[in-house]
Design a protein around this motif. Structure first.
Motif, short mmCIF file in Angstrom:
data_model
loop_
_atom_site.label_atom_id
_atom_site.label_comp_id
_atom_site.label_asym_id
_atom_site.label_seq_id
_atom_site.Cartn_x
_atom_site.Cartn_y
_atom_site.Cartn_z
N MET A 223 0.80 -1.21 0.00
CA MET A 223 0.00 0.00 0.00
C MET A 223 0.85 1.28 0.00
SD MET A 223 -3.24 -0.70 -0.08
CE MET A 223 -2.89 -2.04 -1.17
N ILE A 224 2.13 1.15 0.28
CA ILE A 224 2.97 2.35 0.35
C ILE A 224 3.02 3.09 -0.99
CG2 ILE A 224 5.33 3.17 0.67
CD1 ILE A 224 5.54 1.26 3.03
N PRO A 225 3.21 2.41 -2.14
CA PRO A 225 3.18 3.17 -3.41
C PRO A 225 1.85 3.89 -3.63
CG PRO A 225 4.12 1.00 -3.77
CD PRO A 225 3.57 1.00 -2.38
N ALA A 226 0.74 3.23 -3.28
CA ALA A 226 -0.58 3.85 -3.46
C ALA A 226 -0.75 5.03 -2.51
CB ALA A 226 -1.68 2.82 -3.22
N LEU A 227 -0.31 4.89 -1.28
CA LEU A 227 -0.40 5.99 -0.31
C LEU A 227 0.45 7.18 -0.76
CD1 LEU A 227 -1.52 7.01 2.35
CD2 LEU A 227 0.41 5.94 3.50
N LEU A 228 1.63 6.91 -1.27
CA LEU A 228 2.48 7.99 -1.78
C LEU A 228 1.82 8.69 -2.97
CD1 LEU A 228 6.02 6.36 -1.53
CD2 LEU A 228 5.06 8.17 -0.09
N LEU A 229 1.13 7.92 -3.79
CA LEU A 229 0.41 8.50 -4.93
C LEU A 229 -0.69 9.44 -4.44
CD1 LEU A 229 0.10 8.57 -8.01
CD2 LEU A 229 -1.43 6.62 -7.81
N VAL A 230 -1.45 9.04 -3.42
CA VAL A 230 -2.50 9.90 -2.86
C VAL A 230 -1.90 11.19 -2.31
CG1 VAL A 230 -4.21 10.11 -1.01
CG2 VAL A 230 -4.11 8.02 -2.37
N LEU A 231 -0.79 11.07 -1.58
CA LEU A 231 -0.14 12.26 -1.02
C LEU A 231 0.41 13.16 -2.13
CD1 LEU A 231 1.63 10.67 2.07
CD2 LEU A 231 -0.52 11.97 2.01
N SER A 232 0.92 12.56 -3.19
CA SER A 232 1.41 13.34 -4.33
C SER A 232 0.28 14.11 -4.99
CB SER A 232 2.08 12.43 -5.36
OG SER A 232 3.18 11.79 -4.82
N VAL A 233 -0.88 13.48 -5.10
CA VAL A 233 -2.04 14.15 -5.70
C VAL A 233 -2.49 15.32 -4.83
CG1 VAL A 233 -4.48 13.87 -6.27
CG2 VAL A 233 -2.81 12.20 -7.07
N ALA A 234 -2.42 15.14 -3.50
CA ALA A 234 -2.78 16.25 -2.60
C ALA A 234 -1.84 17.43 -2.81
CB ALA A 234 -2.74 15.79 -1.16
N ALA A 235 -0.55 17.14 -2.92
CA ALA A 235 0.42 18.21 -3.17
C ALA A 235 0.17 18.85 -4.53
CB ALA A 235 1.84 17.65 -3.09
N TYR A 236 -0.15 18.04 -5.51
CA TYR A 236 -0.46 18.54 -6.85
C TYR A 236 -1.71 19.43 -6.82
CZ TYR A 236 -2.31 18.53 -11.57
OH TYR A 236 -2.84 18.91 -12.76
N ARG A 237 -2.74 18.98 -6.07
CA ARG A 237 -3.98 19.76 -5.98
C ARG A 237 -3.72 21.13 -5.36
NH1 ARG A 237 -8.73 20.10 -2.25
NH2 ARG A 237 -10.36 20.94 -3.60
N ILE A 238 -2.90 21.16 -4.33
CA ILE A 238 -2.56 22.44 -3.70
C ILE A 238 -1.82 23.32 -4.69
CG2 ILE A 238 -1.13 23.51 -1.92
CD1 ILE A 238 -1.82 21.05 -0.15
N THR A 239 -0.86 22.75 -5.39
CA THR A 239 -0.07 23.53 -6.36
C THR A 239 -0.95 24.08 -7.47
OG1 THR A 239 1.85 22.15 -5.89
CG2 THR A 239 1.90 23.42 -7.93
N THR A 240 -1.79 23.22 -8.06
CA THR A 240 -2.65 23.71 -9.15
C THR A 240 -3.71 24.66 -8.62
OG1 THR A 240 -4.09 21.76 -9.00
CG2 THR A 240 -2.30 21.72 -10.64
N GLY A 241 -4.19 24.44 -7.39
CA GLY A 241 -5.15 25.36 -6.80
C GLY A 241 -4.58 26.74 -6.66
N LEU A 242 -3.29 26.82 -6.41
CA LEU A 242 -2.64 28.12 -6.30
C LEU A 242 -2.28 28.70 -7.67
CD1 LEU A 242 -0.36 27.38 -3.21
CD2 LEU A 242 -2.62 28.46 -3.25
N LEU A 243 -2.02 27.84 -8.64
CA LEU A 243 -1.69 28.31 -9.99
C LEU A 243 -2.89 28.78 -10.78
CD1 LEU A 243 0.93 25.69 -11.21
CD2 LEU A 243 1.33 28.06 -10.61
N ILE A 244 -4.05 28.17 -10.54
CA ILE A 244 -5.25 28.51 -11.30
C ILE A 244 -5.51 30.01 -11.23
CG2 ILE A 244 -7.78 28.23 -11.39
CD1 ILE A 244 -6.24 25.82 -12.44
N HIS A 245 -5.32 30.58 -10.06
CA HIS A 245 -5.57 32.00 -9.86
C HIS A 245 -4.70 32.87 -10.78
CE1 HIS A 245 -7.12 35.45 -7.78
NE2 HIS A 245 -5.90 35.90 -7.56
N SER A 246 -3.53 32.33 -11.12
CA SER A 246 -2.63 33.13 -11.95
C SER A 246 -2.84 32.88 -13.44
CB SER A 246 -1.17 32.83 -11.56
OG SER A 246 -0.86 31.48 -11.82
N GLY A 247 -3.93 32.24 -13.82
CA GLY A 247 -4.27 32.14 -15.23
C GLY A 247 -4.07 30.78 -15.87
N ALA A 248 -3.69 29.77 -15.15
CA ALA A 248 -3.49 28.44 -15.73
C ALA A 248 -4.82 27.69 -15.78
CB ALA A 248 -2.45 27.67 -14.91
N THR A 249 -5.80 28.23 -16.54
CA THR A 249 -7.14 27.64 -16.54
C THR A 249 -7.20 26.28 -17.22
OG1 THR A 249 -7.70 28.88 -18.53
CG2 THR A 249 -8.33 29.85 -16.41
#
Length: 195
Positions: free
Chosen positions: A1-27
């Motif tokens: 389950m460790i690879p799957a758990l790391l994937l979930v955590l990576s997606v959370a980090a990605y979501r935060i990053t894109t959530g912050l980028l969307i405001h700057s025009g990356a629609t």
């Protein structure tokens, strides 16, 4: 389950990053976050105590960071509905846990994306005074949305969500299979050979 758990955590980090980028025009990244797939796959594969806690805590942490950045409330009816819908998608994953595979989870991922999109957009239509409370207003909510919120139409949010959910489901199942394969190889290597 460790690879799957790391994937979930990576997606959370990605979501935060894109959530912050969307405001700057990356629609083009708008809603390219596999929320339904995280709920579905976690419920299908994770041990009982992590099935709902991992995806919901991951979502809560990423929501907190994004909402604090934009001054949005941490809890409102739209957010509560989103969590409830993801719990329903997670229940689909629980139903599939004994036969979880790409064959069952990819169609379930599509269903989860559709359920999430239609439910959250129908709620927006009902609760936002900017939408006419008729069939045309509902169609606007699920196709173009309100221009005051974003230049990105609702259907693009759905398209991106669907693509990211399918991609994440594929990666999640592959990472679980990779983890199981590696675990099996270690177990075979640990067994002493007799002549």
């Amino acid at each position: 389950m460790i690879p799957a758990l790391l994937l979930v955590l990576s997606v959370a980090a990605y979501r935060i990053t894109t959530g912050l980028l969307i405001h700057s025009g990356a629609t083009w990244l708008s809603n390219f976050t596999p929320l339904a797939a995280i709920a579905l796959c976690s419920a299908a594969y994770f041990p009982k105590k992590y099935k709902f806690s991992v995806p919901l805590i991951t979502l809560f942490v990423s929501d907190t960071v994004i909402n604090l950045r934009y001054g949005a409330p941490l809890l409102d009816l739209q957010i509560v509905l989103r969590y409830a819908v993801l719990a329903v998608v997670g229940c689909i994953g629980v139903l599939l846990q004994n036969r979880a595979s790409l064959k069952t989870l990819l169609p379930a991922s599509v269903a989860g994306s559709v359920i999430f999109y239609l439910t959250t957009n129908a709620f927006s239509w009902l609760s936002d005074p900017g939408y006419a409370k008729n069939w045309g207003g509902l169609i606007q909510a699920v196709t173009t949305g309100l221009p005051t919120y974003s230049a990105t139409p609702s259907w693009i949010f759905f398209r991106n969500s669907l693509i990211s959910d399918l991609l994440f489901t594929l990666l999640f199942v592959l990472s679980v299979n990779l983890g199981r394969s590696a675990e099996g190889s270690r177990a075979r290597a640990a067994v002493p050979r007799t002549a």
